[in-house]
Scaffold this motif. Structure first.
Motif, PDB file in Angstrom:
ATOM      1  N   MET A  14      28.168  39.338   2.670  1.00 32.77           N
ATOM      2  CA  MET A  14      28.782  38.017   2.564  1.00 32.77           C
ATOM      3  C   MET A  14      27.883  36.946   3.165  1.00 32.77           C
ATOM      4  SD  MET A  14      31.152  36.080   1.560  1.00 32.77           S
ATOM      5  CE  MET A  14      32.502  37.143   1.063  1.00 32.77           C
ATOM      6  N   GLY A  15      27.232  37.278   4.275  1.00 36.40           N
ATOM      7  CA  GLY A  15      26.310  36.320   4.881  1.00 36.40           C
ATOM      8  C   GLY A  15      25.162  35.961   3.951  1.00 36.40           C
ATOM      9  N   ARG A  16      24.650  36.958   3.242  1.00 38.93           N
ATOM     10  CA  ARG A  16      23.555  36.690   2.300  1.00 38.93           C
ATOM     11  C   ARG A  16      24.036  35.855   1.115  1.00 38.93           C
ATOM     12  NH1 ARG A  16      19.773  41.814   1.190  1.00 38.93           N
ATOM     13  NH2 ARG A  16      18.700  40.156   0.050  1.00 38.93           N
ATOM     14  N   LEU A  17      25.258  36.119   0.658  1.00 41.80           N
ATOM     15  CA  LEU A  17      25.806  35.322  -0.436  1.00 41.80           C
ATOM     16  C   LEU A  17      25.959  33.869  -0.015  1.00 41.80           C
ATOM     17  CD1 LEU A  17      28.550  37.653  -1.990  1.00 41.80           C
ATOM     18  CD2 LEU A  17      26.382  36.974  -3.028  1.00 41.80           C
ATOM     19  N   LEU A  18      26.471  33.657   1.207  1.00 42.11           N
ATOM     20  CA  LEU A  18      26.656  32.288   1.675  1.00 42.11           C
ATOM     21  C   LEU A  18      25.317  31.582   1.892  1.00 42.11           C
ATOM     22  CD1 LEU A  18      29.618  32.753   4.201  1.00 42.11           C
ATOM     23  CD2 LEU A  18      29.688  31.803   1.895  1.00 42.11           C
ATOM     24  N   SER A  19      24.285  32.352   2.252  1.00 38.92           N
ATOM     25  CA  SER A  19      22.971  31.730   2.463  1.00 38.92           C
ATOM     26  C   SER A  19      22.404  31.162   1.168  1.00 38.92           C
ATOM     27  CB  SER A  19      22.000  32.758   3.064  1.00 38.92           C
ATOM     28  OG  SER A  19      21.668  33.757   2.110  1.00 38.92           O
ATOM     29  N   LEU A  20      22.873  31.689   0.031  1.00 36.41           N
ATOM     30  CA  LEU A  20      22.410  31.162  -1.257  1.00 36.41           C
ATOM     31  C   LEU A  20      22.876  29.731  -1.480  1.00 36.41           C
ATOM     32  CD1 LEU A  20      23.181  34.270  -3.525  1.00 36.41           C
ATOM     33  CD2 LEU A  20      20.911  33.435  -2.921  1.00 36.41           C
ATOM     34  N   THR A  21      23.941  29.332  -0.771  1.00 34.59           N
ATOM     35  CA  THR A  21      24.504  27.990  -0.977  1.00 34.59           C
ATOM     36  C   THR A  21      23.820  26.927  -0.117  1.00 34.59           C
ATOM     37  OG1 THR A  21      26.196  28.251   0.746  1.00 34.59           O
ATOM     38  CG2 THR A  21      26.727  29.071  -1.456  1.00 34.59           C
ATOM     39  N   LYS A  22      22.928  27.320   0.787  1.00 29.71           N
ATOM     40  CA  LYS A  22      22.318  26.357   1.706  1.00 29.71           C
ATOM     41  C   LYS A  22      21.593  25.201   1.005  1.00 29.71           C
ATOM     42  CE  LYS A  22      21.818  29.327   5.761  1.00 29.71           C
ATOM     43  NZ  LYS A  22      20.867  29.982   6.696  1.00 29.71           N
ATOM     44  N   PRO A  23      20.855  25.463  -0.090  1.00 25.57           N
ATOM     45  CA  PRO A  23      20.166  24.327  -0.741  1.00 25.57           C
ATOM     46  C   PRO A  23      21.125  23.306  -1.347  1.00 25.57           C
ATOM     47  CG  PRO A  23      19.207  26.438  -1.427  1.00 25.57           C
ATOM     48  CD  PRO A  23      20.484  26.743  -0.720  1.00 25.57           C
ATOM     49  N   TYR A  24      22.400  23.639  -1.416  1.00 24.25           N
ATOM     50  CA  TYR A  24      23.356  22.752  -2.081  1.00 24.25           C
ATOM     51  C   TYR A  24      24.406  22.266  -1.084  1.00 24.25           C
ATOM     52  CZ  TYR A  24      20.985  25.302  -5.716  1.00 24.25           C
ATOM     53  OH  TYR A  24      19.999  25.876  -6.485  1.00 24.25           O
ATOM     54  N   ARG A  25      23.926  21.898   0.121  1.00 20.88           N
ATOM     55  CA  ARG A  25      24.833  21.469   1.184  1.00 20.88           C
ATOM     56  C   ARG A  25      25.654  20.246   0.778  1.00 20.88           C
ATOM     57  NH1 ARG A  25      20.063  22.469   4.124  1.00 20.88           N
ATOM     58  NH2 ARG A  25      20.203  24.284   5.501  1.00 20.88           N
ATOM     59  N   ARG A  26      25.058  19.379  -0.073  1.00 21.77           N
ATOM     60  CA  ARG A  26      25.787  18.158  -0.450  1.00 21.77           C
ATOM     61  C   ARG A  26      27.100  18.507  -1.162  1.00 21.77           C
ATOM     62  NH1 ARG A  26      21.584  18.841  -3.923  1.00 21.77           N
ATOM     63  NH2 ARG A  26      21.974  18.730  -6.181  1.00 21.77           N
ATOM     64  N   TYR A  27      27.084  19.594  -1.923  1.00 27.17           N
ATOM     65  CA  TYR A  27      28.327  20.004  -2.583  1.00 27.17           C
ATOM     66  C   TYR A  27      29.318  20.585  -1.582  1.00 27.17           C
ATOM     67  CZ  TYR A  27      25.954  19.243  -7.023  1.00 27.17           C
ATOM     68  OH  TYR A  27      25.296  18.667  -8.084  1.00 27.17           O
ATOM     69  N   TRP A  28      28.776  21.267  -0.550  1.00 34.82           N
ATOM     70  CA  TRP A  28      29.632  21.727   0.542  1.00 34.82           C
ATOM     71  C   TRP A  28      30.350  20.531   1.171  1.00 34.82           C
ATOM     72  CZ3 TRP A  28      31.612  26.055   2.334  1.00 34.82           C
ATOM     73  CH2 TRP A  28      30.978  27.282   2.110  1.00 34.82           C
TER      74      TRP A  28
END
Length: 586
Positions: A14-28
């Motif tokens: 799960m940690g690795r899956l969430l790390s995939l979202t880091k480049p898209y922080r603006r959407y977070w």
């Protein structure tokens, strides 16, 4: 390592899956902000409903002057909540799809860099399963997970704050009963995950089996294997069914169990709230608001528990995809020679190699080939003929010794540089879905039309291409399914002739061509091989009689070496092999 051998824990995956979202922080950030506003507005509605109820004192006694502004605020809150709920969904969709796109690119990119040994040792159907179906499952799990995470967390915290603002005692009752939902969800999810992991592995095996059967239907039908194939498929399908039923059984318990807990919470709030209302601690509007909040508070637990099935399936699929991404790549080419002069001189010095360490294949192989020589490699099946090709092209690295081109060890030059020096035509043809033109120009996309046509003519492919419905623009189906075996081989030969490499590797390159065309293509090869070092792996000895040197291999060793006449004169292994073929053909 196989696709199902990963030792990563669920939290690590799960940690690795969430790390995939880091480049898209603006959407977070946008999703969180939208969730706060959207859910905040939706949570304001029960308060407004409670106020509206309090203005309805009884029949014929309604304070319309006070209730109309409340209704207006309710309409505005609903509108704003809907708008920001849509914006949150849009952001979580973007977040999920971009992350999955990157994951798929990582996995496919890794498959281009892993050693050929990894591709050879894993089922191709299993790898396809990981690249397509498993990634889709991760996408579904992430998408639902993100959506429920944002709305669920904000709803739970928001309803708690509103309930505390109305009545602390009743709010604490809700909080005390909350862990029951977590306990039920956790208890079921632990059992669900192992079943989904097993289900994903069996699905990969099933995909590989189907891919094998479909890709080799002629062999299946030739050996009348259809019934046995169906039996084997049925057994695997039944195993998948049993595991799938258990996985769905455990996951299906989640929703009713959590709904039961939610019912307990709602009932507790109703009873205690009613008692408080009777005692005068709550008015009717507040009690109604509290009941709505209790329902809204428990709803996210329902939704989150309902998505556990998708999440567990996504984690099991992610484990398989990450097992591909975690494979060791071929050693880096960084710093190796990019340009090497090649006149065709090849030296093989004390080479030893085996695919499996405990089963030696090639030992102490020595060979010196001068520029422009035509070398044929013959021998019984499994003697190491194709292995030599794999080593020359550096599909596999030698275990001991060295292979040198013009005195340069092949391990000291970039693989791209090495492989560009060879043109290779294999017995097994490979064409991709695209036009005839695209397939011929596969190795030289910048070739002119005239060069491409000249290569096709040299390979005696031009005539049959012109007879195709759209000539060079004719679309070839997957793996050349709409062409004959001979036509496919002629296109592969034309592809190599277009690149005009300094060295050639021909592995029974004319095996699927009719006799007349074979004679013509052999003449074309004669011209192409002039001045070029050529390696010809042959089973039909009649095709290699003009070779400058014939290597006779057995059990990974060169047991005889010489010209056709010299080897016949020796009366050894080659002579026996040649005479046996001659006797059979006669």
């Amino acid at each position: 390592m196989g696709l199902n051998d990963s030792k990563s824990t669920s939290s690590e995956v799960m940690g690795r899956l969430l790390s995939l979202t880091k480049p898209y922080r603006r959407y977070w950030i946008m999703a969180v902000a939208s969730a706060l506003i959207g859910v905040g507005m939706s949570l304001l509605i029960p308060v407004l409903i409670g106020d509206a109820i309090n203005y309805v004192v009884g029949p014929g006694d309604v304070d319309f002057a006070a209730i109309l502004p409340v209704l207006a605020w309710m309409g505005a809150a609903i509108l704003v909540s809907s708008l920001f709920q849509w914006l949150m969904t849009y952001c979580t969709n973007k977040l999920s799809f971009y992350s999955i796109r990157d994951l798929r690119l990582q996995a496919f990119g890794k498959l281009q860099k892993v050693p050929l040994k990894y591709i050879d040792s894993n089922s191709h159907g299993d790898l396809i399963q990981a690249m397509v179906d498993d990634v889709d499952r991760i996408s579904d799990g992430l998408l639902q997970g993100f959506t429920q995470l944002f709305t669920g967390v904000v709803t739970i915290l928001g309803t708690l704050l509103f309930m505390l603002s109305i009545n602390v005692t009743i709010a604490l009752v809700v909080v005390v009963l909350t862990p029951l939902s977590f306990f039920v969800a956790s208890f079921i999810s632990r059992r669900t995950y192992s079943k989904f992991k097993e289900q994903s592995a069996i699905r990969g095996e099933l995909t590989g089996f189907v891919e094998e059967m479909l890709g080799n239907q002629k062999v299946v039908k030739t050996f009348c294997y259809e019934d046995r194939a169906v039996e084997k498929f049925s057994a695997m399908n039944e195993q998948l069914n049993q595991v799938g039923v258990m996985a769905q059984f455990y996951s299906s318990l989640t929703n009713p169990c959590t709904r039961f807990v939610n019912g307990v919470v709602y009932a507790a709030v109703g009873i205690i709230g009613a008692v408080s209302a009777v005692r005068g601690n709550l008015n009717v509007g507040q009690l109604n608001s509290f009941l709505i909040y209790a329902n809204q508070y428990t709803k996210p637990f329902n939704e989150i528990s309902g998505v556990i099935t998708e999440l567990q399936a996504a984690l099991a699929a992610a484990r398989r995809v990450f097992s591909v991404i975690d494979q060791e790549t071929e050693p880096s080419d960084y710093g190796l020679a990019e340009q090497v002069r090649c006149d065709g001189t090849v030296d093989i010095e004390n080479v030893a190699f085996s695919y499996v360490p405990e089963r030696p294949l090639i030992e102490n192989l020595n060979l010196n080939i001068r520029a422009g020589e035509r070398v044929a490699v013959v021998g019984p099946t499994g003697c190491g003929k194709t292995t030599i090709i794999n080593l020359l092209m550096r599909f596999y690295d030698v275990d001991r010794g060295a292979i040198r081109l013009n005195g340069v060890d092949v391990r000291e030059m970039k693989r791209k540089t090495l492989r560009s020096m060879y043109g290779m035509v294999l017995q097994e043809t490979w064409l991709f879905r695209g036009t005839v033109r695209d397939n011929i120009k596969y190795g030289r996309e910048d070739a002119t039309e005239e060069e491409m046509v000249a290569a096709a003519k040299a390979a005696y492919a031009h005539n049959f291409i012109k007879r195709l419905p759209e000539g060079y623009e004719t679309m070839i189906t997957e793996d050349g399914g709409n062409l004959s075996a001979g036509q496919k081989q002629l296109l592969c030969i034309a592809r190599v002739m277009l690149t005009r490499p300094p060295m050639l590797i021909l592995d029974e390159a004319t095996s699927n061509i009719d006799t007349l065309t074979e004679i013509r293509v052999q003449k074309a090869f004669e011209k192409l091989m002039e001045g070029r070092t050529s390696f010809v792996v042959a089973h039909r000895l009649s095709t290699i009689q003009e070779s400058d040197c014939i290597l006779v291999m057995d059990a990974g060793h060169i047991i005889e070496q010489g010209t056709h006449e010299e080897l016949l004169a020796k009366g050894g292994f080659y002579a026996d092999l040649y005479q046996s073929q001659f006797a059979v053909s006669r």
